[in-house]
Scaffold this motif. Structure first.
Motif, mmCIF file in Angstrom:
data_model
loop_
_atom_site.group_PDB
_atom_site.id
_atom_site.type_symbol
_atom_site.label_atom_id
_atom_site.label_comp_id
_atom_site.label_asym_id
_atom_site.label_seq_id
_atom_site.Cartn_x
_atom_site.Cartn_y
_atom_site.Cartn_z
ATOM 1 N N SER A 334 0.829 -1.211 0.000
ATOM 2 C CA SER A 334 0.000 0.000 0.000
ATOM 3 C C SER A 334 0.857 1.251 0.000
ATOM 4 O O SER A 334 0.589 2.216 -0.746
ATOM 5 C CB SER A 334 -0.932 -0.017 1.219
ATOM 6 N N GLU A 335 1.902 1.275 0.804
ATOM 7 C CA GLU A 335 2.786 2.440 0.896
ATOM 8 C C GLU A 335 3.572 2.638 -0.394
ATOM 9 O O GLU A 335 3.796 3.770 -0.845
ATOM 10 C CB GLU A 335 3.737 2.298 2.077
ATOM 11 N N LEU A 336 3.998 1.556 -1.022
ATOM 12 C CA LEU A 336 4.726 1.667 -2.284
ATOM 13 C C LEU A 336 3.830 2.229 -3.378
ATOM 14 O O LEU A 336 4.260 3.077 -4.165
ATOM 15 C CB LEU A 336 5.260 0.298 -2.705
ATOM 16 N N LYS A 337 2.579 1.791 -3.397
ATOM 17 C CA LYS A 337 1.642 2.277 -4.416
ATOM 18 C C LYS A 337 1.317 3.751 -4.244
ATOM 19 O O LYS A 337 1.099 4.473 -5.225
ATOM 20 C CB LYS A 337 0.356 1.455 -4.363
ATOM 21 N N SER A 338 1.281 4.209 -2.990
ATOM 22 C CA SER A 338 0.842 5.580 -2.723
ATOM 23 C C SER A 338 1.998 6.558 -2.596
ATOM 24 O O SER A 338 1.770 7.753 -2.356
ATOM 25 C CB SER A 338 -0.001 5.611 -1.436
#
Length: 339
Positions: A334-338
């Motif tokens: 999730s953090e990588l995507k955002s």
């Protein structure tokens, strides 16, 4: 929640491992009297079909002992330009053994038998060092957890025999390769003169590596370990962790591999990522775009509780491991995507 992906060395003993350590029967290993250390050594030797084994405090010491027993000062060692024994062991090959290193320009830490033969062939005279040793690293650390093709290792083994060279395997993450490639320890034991096996990476033990080889090699290694200050007393508490890891934590390495591949797939879809190296095991190497400072990227991820590491040359590394859970994977993705 902190998500530490700096290395697979950050793991802590599992409950079962701690119980095995607490209940270990111990003695003074410097006198060869620690029964649990002896059990670990016998276990690893039999696992690889080799004559003997020796427990070391670290993989670096095991590798350096192997280099020492195979060479004399002034000799030449052959390894890939990205090899751990050359890049990440403090110059130990030169300092401890006085050997010079011939660096082969391989691919992701792996070279071919043809490249090795080209390096070792030619006229031997008083102007050049004696060729003595070939070192392989499987999986390759700087190469992103890449697995050597076993048939190529066999071909390299033939070159070592043709030119009377010793053949050492830095097996820091060998069990990752065995699981990924569906190979056996015996295959490697039949091929190499010595192998170092790290217990404190993917296998999750807190400390230790084991060097396997012939009785003659291990007798020499015992003296070298003493010279290096590696003798330990009631080391059975540590050896018990290694035994537990070998008995219980090998097959689960496949989980680390699948999580690493899931991370790689997400990174491939991120616009700020320039390149992701092929992912075979538990190491993910990637590069961010030139408009992003890689160290700044690491710092911003750290602020989110996610710890990564730089390997230089723009390389960023993520390593999955025993303590990296599915819940952590979900948060990371999730953090990588955002970002």
């Amino acid at each position: 929640m902190e998500i530490n992906l700096i290395s697979d060395t950050v793991t802590k003993p599992t409950e079962g491992m701690l119980k095995a350590m607490t209940n270990a029967e111990v003695g003074d290993d410097v006198f060869g009297a620690d029964p649990t250390v002896n059990l670990l050594q016998d276990k690893v030797a039999k696992l690889f079909g080799m004559e003997a084994a020796l427990f070391f405090p670290s993989g670096t010491m095991a590798n350096q002992a192997a280099i020492k027993i195979h060479t004399q000062p002034g000799d030449r060692m052959f390894c890939d330009k990205w090899a751990h024994v050359y890049n990440y062991e403090g110059g130990g090959a030169a300092f401890n053994s006085g050997v010079t290193s011939y660096l082969i320009d391989g691919d992701r830490g792996m070279f071919t038998a043809e490249q090795l033969e080209n390096a070792v062939s030619g006229r031997a005279d008083i102007h050049v060092p004696f060729n003595r040793l070939v070192c392989i690293e499987n999986t390759t650390n700087k190469g992103g957890g890449a697995c050597w093709d076993f048939e190529e290792l066999v071909k390299i083994g033939k070159v070592t025999r043709d030119y009377n060279l010793a053949y050492h395997l830095d097996g820091a993450r060998l069990f990752n390769a065995l699981v990924a490639q569906n190979e056996t320890p015996q295959q490697y034991g039949e091929l190499f003169d010595t192998i170092s096996i790290c217990l404190s990476k993917g296998l999750g033990a807190p400390v230790g590596s084991v060097l396997v080889g012939s009785k003659e090699h291990i007798e020499k290694a015992l003296r070298v370990r003493k010279l290096f200050g590696g003798g330990m007393r009631q080391a059975g508490f540590l050896a018990a962790a290694g035994i537990y890891a070998l008995d219980n934590l090998v097959n689960r390495l496949a989980d680390d591999h699948s999580r690493a591949k899931a991370i790689g797939e997400v990174l491939e879809s991120c616009s700020y990522v320039k390149k992701v190296e092929p992912i075979e095991t538990n190491i993910v190497i990637f590069y961010v775009n030139d408009t992003i400072d890689s160290i700044d990227f690491i710092e911003k991820m750290k602020q989110k509780g996610i710890l990564l590491i730089s390997m230089g040359e723009g390389k960023l590394r993520i390593v999955t491991h025993l303590d990296f859970t599915d819940e952590m994977l979900t948060i990371l993705l999730s953090e990588l995507k955002s970002f």
